[in-house]
Write an enzyme that holds these catalytic residues in place. Structure first.
Site, PDB file in Angstrom:
ATOM      1  N   ASN A  37      30.347  33.222  32.210  1.00 56.61           N
ATOM      2  CA  ASN A  37      31.478  32.568  31.431  1.00 56.61           C
ATOM      3  C   ASN A  37      31.509  31.203  31.409  1.00 56.61           C
ATOM      4  O   ASN A  37      31.758  30.590  32.302  1.00 56.61           O
ATOM      5  CB  ASN A  37      32.603  33.427  31.759  1.00 56.61           C
ATOM      6  CG  ASN A  37      33.570  33.302  30.685  1.00 56.61           C
ATOM      7  OD1 ASN A  37      33.369  33.152  29.655  1.00 56.61           O
ATOM      8  ND2 ASN A  37      34.953  33.738  31.033  1.00 56.61           N
ATOM      9  N   HIS A 122      43.952  46.218  32.706  1.00 53.79           N
ATOM     10  CA  HIS A 122      44.832  44.708  32.671  1.00 53.79           C
ATOM     11  C   HIS A 122      45.980  44.895  31.963  1.00 53.79           C
ATOM     12  O   HIS A 122      45.826  44.823  30.669  1.00 53.79           O
ATOM     13  CB  HIS A 122      43.958  43.602  32.045  1.00 53.79           C
ATOM     14  CG  HIS A 122      42.910  43.143  32.951  1.00 53.79           C
ATOM     15  ND1 HIS A 122      42.574  41.658  32.824  1.00 53.79           N
ATOM     16  CD2 HIS A 122      42.213  43.381  33.899  1.00 53.79           C
ATOM     17  CE1 HIS A 122      41.732  41.423  33.747  1.00 53.79           C
ATOM     18  NE2 HIS A 122      41.518  42.670  34.513  1.00 53.79           N
ATOM     19  N   ARG A 147      46.753  46.158  36.651  1.00 53.14           N
ATOM     20  CA  ARG A 147      46.779  44.906  37.010  1.00 53.14           C
ATOM     21  C   ARG A 147      47.932  44.442  36.209  1.00 53.14           C
ATOM     22  O   ARG A 147      48.103  44.390  35.192  1.00 53.14           O
ATOM     23  CB  ARG A 147      45.442  44.158  36.964  1.00 53.14           C
ATOM     24  CG  ARG A 147      45.853  42.782  37.516  1.00 53.14           C
ATOM     25  CD  ARG A 147      44.461  42.038  37.092  1.00 53.14           C
ATOM     26  NE  ARG A 147      44.518  41.210  35.897  1.00 53.14           N
ATOM     27  CZ  ARG A 147      44.013  40.116  35.501  1.00 53.14           C
ATOM     28  NH1 ARG A 147      43.096  39.516  36.447  1.00 53.14           N
ATOM     29  NH2 ARG A 147      44.007  39.513  34.569  1.00 53.14           N
ATOM     30  N   TYR A 159      47.073  31.707  32.062  1.00 53.04           N
ATOM     31  CA  TYR A 159      45.584  32.293  31.838  1.00 53.04           C
ATOM     32  C   TYR A 159      45.812  33.835  32.061  1.00 53.04           C
ATOM     33  O   TYR A 159      46.517  34.071  33.132  1.00 53.04           O
ATOM     34  CB  TYR A 159      44.526  31.631  32.860  1.00 53.04           C
ATOM     35  CG  TYR A 159      43.445  32.523  32.883  1.00 53.04           C
ATOM     36  CD1 TYR A 159      42.471  32.514  31.753  1.00 53.04           C
ATOM     37  CD2 TYR A 159      43.053  33.392  34.006  1.00 53.04           C
ATOM     38  CE1 TYR A 159      41.456  32.866  31.701  1.00 53.04           C
ATOM     39  CE2 TYR A 159      41.856  34.149  33.878  1.00 53.04           C
ATOM     40  CZ  TYR A 159      41.034  33.792  32.671  1.00 53.04           C
ATOM     41  OH  TYR A 159      39.576  34.527  32.514  1.00 53.04           O
ATOM     42  N   ASP A 236      46.687  39.602  40.174  1.00 57.52           N
ATOM     43  CA  ASP A 236      45.705  38.442  40.401  1.00 57.52           C
ATOM     44  C   ASP A 236      46.275  37.112  40.624  1.00 57.52           C
ATOM     45  O   ASP A 236      46.944  36.667  39.702  1.00 57.52           O
ATOM     46  CB  ASP A 236      44.374  38.444  39.429  1.00 57.52           C
ATOM     47  CG  ASP A 236      43.406  37.574  39.516  1.00 57.52           C
ATOM     48  OD1 ASP A 236      43.308  36.908  40.379  1.00 57.52           O
ATOM     49  OD2 ASP A 236      42.231  37.930  38.628  1.00 57.52           O
ATOM     50  N   HIS A 238      44.732  34.293  41.188  1.00 60.29           N
ATOM     51  CA  HIS A 238      43.754  33.270  40.588  1.00 60.29           C
ATOM     52  C   HIS A 238      43.664  32.103  41.312  1.00 60.29           C
ATOM     53  O   HIS A 238      43.512  31.063  40.720  1.00 60.29           O
ATOM     54  CB  HIS A 238      44.326  32.936  39.192  1.00 60.29           C
ATOM     55  CG  HIS A 238      43.344  33.577  38.010  1.00 60.29           C
ATOM     56  ND1 HIS A 238      41.810  33.516  38.016  1.00 60.29           N
ATOM     57  CD2 HIS A 238      43.691  34.777  37.363  1.00 60.29           C
ATOM     58  CE1 HIS A 238      41.471  34.499  37.053  1.00 60.29           C
ATOM     59  NE2 HIS A 238      42.505  35.153  37.024  1.00 60.29           N
ATOM     60  N   GLU A 262      45.060  39.960  44.577  1.00 62.64           N
ATOM     61  CA  GLU A 262      43.531  39.154  44.567  1.00 62.64           C
ATOM     62  C   GLU A 262      43.624  37.691  44.349  1.00 62.64           C
ATOM     63  O   GLU A 262      44.330  37.184  44.036  1.00 62.64           O
ATOM     64  CB  GLU A 262      43.034  39.759  43.055  1.00 62.64           C
ATOM     65  CG  GLU A 262      41.608  39.311  42.602  1.00 62.64           C
ATOM     66  CD  GLU A 262      41.188  39.697  41.330  1.00 62.64           C
ATOM     67  OE1 GLU A 262      41.983  40.595  40.683  1.00 62.64           O
ATOM     68  OE2 GLU A 262      40.284  38.942  41.049  1.00 62.64           O
ATOM     69  N   GLU A 288      35.126  37.495  43.181  1.00 65.13           N
ATOM     70  CA  GLU A 288      34.481  37.393  41.807  1.00 65.13           C
ATOM     71  C   GLU A 288      33.777  36.181  41.473  1.00 65.13           C
ATOM     72  O   GLU A 288      32.836  36.107  40.612  1.00 65.13           O
ATOM     73  CB  GLU A 288      35.567  37.718  40.709  1.00 65.13           C
ATOM     74  CG  GLU A 288      36.735  36.537  40.571  1.00 65.13           C
ATOM     75  CD  GLU A 288      37.655  36.948  39.558  1.00 65.13           C
ATOM     76  OE1 GLU A 288      38.167  38.041  39.490  1.00 65.13           O
ATOM     77  OE2 GLU A 288      38.068  35.935  38.621  1.00 65.13           O
ATOM     78  N   ARG A 309      35.268  41.824  45.627  1.00 65.13           N
ATOM     79  CA  ARG A 309      35.463  41.582  44.054  1.00 65.13           C
ATOM     80  C   ARG A 309      34.165  41.232  43.262  1.00 65.13           C
ATOM     81  O   ARG A 309      34.447  41.022  42.113  1.00 65.13           O
ATOM     82  CB  ARG A 309      36.739  40.658  43.781  1.00 65.13           C
ATOM     83  CG  ARG A 309      38.056  41.472  44.090  1.00 65.13           C
ATOM     84  CD  ARG A 309      38.329  42.064  42.729  1.00 65.13           C
ATOM     85  NE  ARG A 309      38.597  41.547  41.785  1.00 65.13           N
ATOM     86  CZ  ARG A 309      38.340  42.089  40.479  1.00 65.13           C
ATOM     87  NH1 ARG A 309      37.883  43.242  40.455  1.00 65.13           N
ATOM     88  NH2 ARG A 309      38.706  41.269  39.676  1.00 65.13           N
ATOM     89  N   HIS A 338      34.198  43.502  40.156  1.00 58.14           N
ATOM     90  CA  HIS A 338      34.610  42.817  38.975  1.00 58.14           C
ATOM     91  C   HIS A 338      34.284  43.308  37.477  1.00 58.14           C
ATOM     92  O   HIS A 338      33.015  43.611  37.295  1.00 58.14           O
ATOM     93  CB  HIS A 338      33.956  41.415  39.173  1.00 58.14           C
ATOM     94  CG  HIS A 338      34.562  40.358  38.360  1.00 58.14           C
ATOM     95  ND1 HIS A 338      34.137  38.982  37.750  1.00 58.14           N
ATOM     96  CD2 HIS A 338      36.182  40.197  37.653  1.00 58.14           C
ATOM     97  CE1 HIS A 338      34.776  38.329  37.221  1.00 58.14           C
ATOM     98  NE2 HIS A 338      36.094  38.927  37.046  1.00 58.14           N
ATOM     99  N   ASP A 342      33.715  39.549  30.324  1.00 59.99           N
ATOM    100  CA  ASP A 342      32.711  38.388  30.303  1.00 59.99           C
ATOM    101  C   ASP A 342      31.309  39.036  31.274  1.00 59.99           C
ATOM    102  O   ASP A 342      30.320  38.390  31.450  1.00 59.99           O
ATOM    103  CB  ASP A 342      32.822  36.993  30.947  1.00 59.99           C
ATOM    104  CG  ASP A 342      33.913  37.168  32.044  1.00 59.99           C
ATOM    105  OD1 ASP A 342      34.944  37.512  31.996  1.00 59.99           O
ATOM    106  OD2 ASP A 342      33.527  36.579  33.141  1.00 59.99           O
ATOM    107  N   GLU A 365      37.538  47.673  38.305  1.00 57.97           N
ATOM    108  CA  GLU A 365      38.240  46.963  37.165  1.00 57.97           C
ATOM    109  C   GLU A 365      37.455  47.330  35.803  1.00 57.97           C
ATOM    110  O   GLU A 365      36.350  47.472  35.877  1.00 57.97           O
ATOM    111  CB  GLU A 365      37.964  45.407  37.331  1.00 57.97           C
ATOM    112  CG  GLU A 365      38.769  44.728  36.177  1.00 57.97           C
ATOM    113  CD  GLU A 365      38.538  43.146  36.542  1.00 57.97           C
ATOM    114  OE1 GLU A 365      37.772  42.791  37.425  1.00 57.97           O
ATOM    115  OE2 GLU A 365      39.499  42.556  36.063  1.00 57.97           O
ATOM    116  N   TRP A 428      42.624  27.712  39.974  1.00 62.36           N
ATOM    117  CA  TRP A 428      43.327  28.945  39.245  1.00 62.36           C
ATOM    118  C   TRP A 428      42.321  30.005  39.295  1.00 62.36           C
ATOM    119  O   TRP A 428      41.171  29.876  39.482  1.00 62.36           O
ATOM    120  CB  TRP A 428      43.314  28.517  37.772  1.00 62.36           C
ATOM    121  CG  TRP A 428      42.059  28.258  36.904  1.00 62.36           C
ATOM    122  CD1 TRP A 428      41.306  27.075  37.056  1.00 62.36           C
ATOM    123  CD2 TRP A 428      41.610  29.343  36.088  1.00 62.36           C
ATOM    124  NE1 TRP A 428      40.411  27.238  36.274  1.00 62.36           N
ATOM    125  CE2 TRP A 428      40.185  28.459  35.529  1.00 62.36           C
ATOM    126  CE3 TRP A 428      41.704  30.621  35.675  1.00 62.36           C
ATOM    127  CZ2 TRP A 428      39.437  29.084  34.733  1.00 62.36           C
ATOM    128  CZ3 TRP A 428      41.090  31.088  35.113  1.00 62.36           C
ATOM    129  CH2 TRP A 428      39.728  30.590  34.450  1.00 62.36           C
TER     130      TRP A 428
END
Ligand code: CS2
Ligand code: MG
Length: 428
Positions: A37, A122, A147, A159, A236, A238, A262, A288, A309, A338, A342, A365, A428
């Site tokens: 990504n 999500h 999530r 985000y 999450d 992040h 996470e 991830e 992940r 993950h 993306d 996920e 993040w």
């Protein structure tokens, strides 16, 4: 039998994807996902300039040897660009092997260890009401795990947090439809400097950890009250917290029985998770952004995490991810692969086949791809009653419609930047 040809396809049906197609001398084809990504074209160059020319004429059945050749021989090992390229080739070779056997790939990986894969969706909302609406939508579809991400009072766009369109379906692209802008964009941070020459910039968001730490337990409390104890709730972080903040959050969520927390801290400094473990029994998931088994060595041997992940796409394909999961199995650590949008449908299928076969599967996920994406990538995996299954088509079970793909040109698109209120660049 040999690798006759390798094509690297770049398409953007709703978002960018990098797909490898390997064709053998017998005309069998296999697909692999190399999507990274916001850095897609770096993988394309790595593949086209440095990988493809070295593989033509090799025996496509030597999957392990080719993986080791791509991993060890260039001298420069690991890293997200390299490992996404290795992943794309590896998946395509596994796809070919399974198609030649006339079996779905999971049968070559040891066969099914379960009837389906527990999967999480999500859900997010700028307010608790909006979040609950999103969760209800998923529960109605049969999801048993969700999530939850929410807005934080006093902060703007965060985000991964979006409300459903008015009267519309709850669907969003969390990881890439923030397009790079031409022109100046808002001046942000100490390094903003002169606007001249700033041709492309990702969007920027503002973050304050203290406000988030105050708010999140109230979100979990409200969701538990609305949906009861049985629904699995995930969150999450992040990578946004310092160790002591992560420990505080993990402890404050305990009364709401989270399935996992996470990325509570940045993944590089792994010893800090000892502090989080000392203070909390909230299960932890990380990985991830990792790309090899070596990234997990301390986390696994010290049992600092509960879930891996990584995705097949970013961790060296099926061969790379299978190594990680065999290592994790020794320590009782399970998978939580993950699966954002993306990771292409090809990468998602790879996750599903491996997840169905390994003993230490945990959860998968699942962010369904858009209809536009699925009009280019035809999948055979299926979802029912909160569970995913890779399907019974030979190989990975995904086809790329190259004609349709050609209609969607690559578009520069970046993930957003996160800053503290004073402009400091933040994790993040
Ligand atoms: C997220 C992803 O799925 C997740 O847990 O963290 O949306 C992630 O941010 C993107 O995949 C980054 O490309
Ligand atoms: Mg994540």
């Amino acid at each position: 039998m040999a690798i006759d040809r390798i094509d690297v396809n770049v398409t953007s049906p709703g978002r960018n994807f990098v797909t490898v197609k390997v064709t053998t001398s017998e005309g069998v084809t296999g697909l692999g996902d190399g999507t990274l990504n916001g850095r897609e074209l770096a993988v394309v160059s790595y593949l086209r300039d440095h990988v493809v020319p070295t593989l033509i004429g090799r025996d496509e059945s030597q999957i392990e040897s080719i993986w080791q050749y791509l991993y060890r021989s260039p001298y420069w090992r690991r890293g997200p660009v390299t490992m996404a390229a290795v992943a794309a080739i590896d998946m395509a070779l596994w796809d070919i092997a399974a198609k030649k056997a006339g079996e779905p790939l999971y049968k070559l990986l040891g066969g099914a260890s379960r009837t389906g894969l527990l999967t999480y969706a999500h859900a997010s909302g700028t307010t608790i009401d909006a979040l609950n609406d999103a969760i209800r939508g998923y529960v109605d579809q049969g999801f048993q795990a969700v999530r939850i991400q929410s807005g934080v009072p006093g902060l703007g766009q965060i985000y991964g947090v979006h409300d459903a369109a008015p009267g519309g379906k709850y669907e969003y692209e969390p990881a890439g439809r923030v397009e790079a802008r031409s022109g100046t964009g808002p001046a942000a941070g100490p390094e903003a400097g002169s606007a001249a020459g700033a041709a492309m910039r990702p969007s920027e968001e503002t973050w304050e950890t203290a406000a988030y730490l105050r708010h999140l337990p109230t979100v979990f409390a409200a969701v538990r009250e609305e949906f009861g104890p049985a629904l699995h709730l995930l969150h999450d972080g992040h990578h946004r917290m310092r160790p002591i903040e992560a420990a505080k959050l993990a402890k404050s969520l305990e009364p709401y029985d989270p399935f996992w927390l996470e990325d509570c801290t940045p993944g590089e400094d792994q010893a800090v998770l000892r502090l989080v473990r000392q203070h909390s029994v909230t299960p932890l998931a990380i990985g991830e952004v990792f790309n090899s088994i070596h990234d997990y060595q301390q986390l696994i041997t010290e049992r600092l995490i509960d879930y891996v992940r990584s995705s097949a796409t970013h961790a060296g394909g099926i061969t790379g991810l299978r190594q990680i999961m065999a290592f994790a199995a020794v320590y009782g650590i399970r998978s939580g692969f993950h699966g954002p949008t993306d990771v292409s449908p090809v990468g998602m299928a790879a996750n599903l086949h491996l997840g169905l076969a390994i003993h230490n599967f945990g959860i998968q996920e699942y962010m369904p791809h858009s209809e536009t994406t699925l009009s280019v990538f035809r999948t055979s995996y299926r979802f029912a009653d909160g569970m995913l299954h890779p399907g019974e088509a030979p190989g990975l079970g995904v086809e790329l419609d190259e004609e349709a793909a050609a209609g969607y040109e690559y578009q520069p698109a970046y993930l957003p930047v996160n800053r503290l209120r004073d402009g400091t660049v933040h994790d993040w």
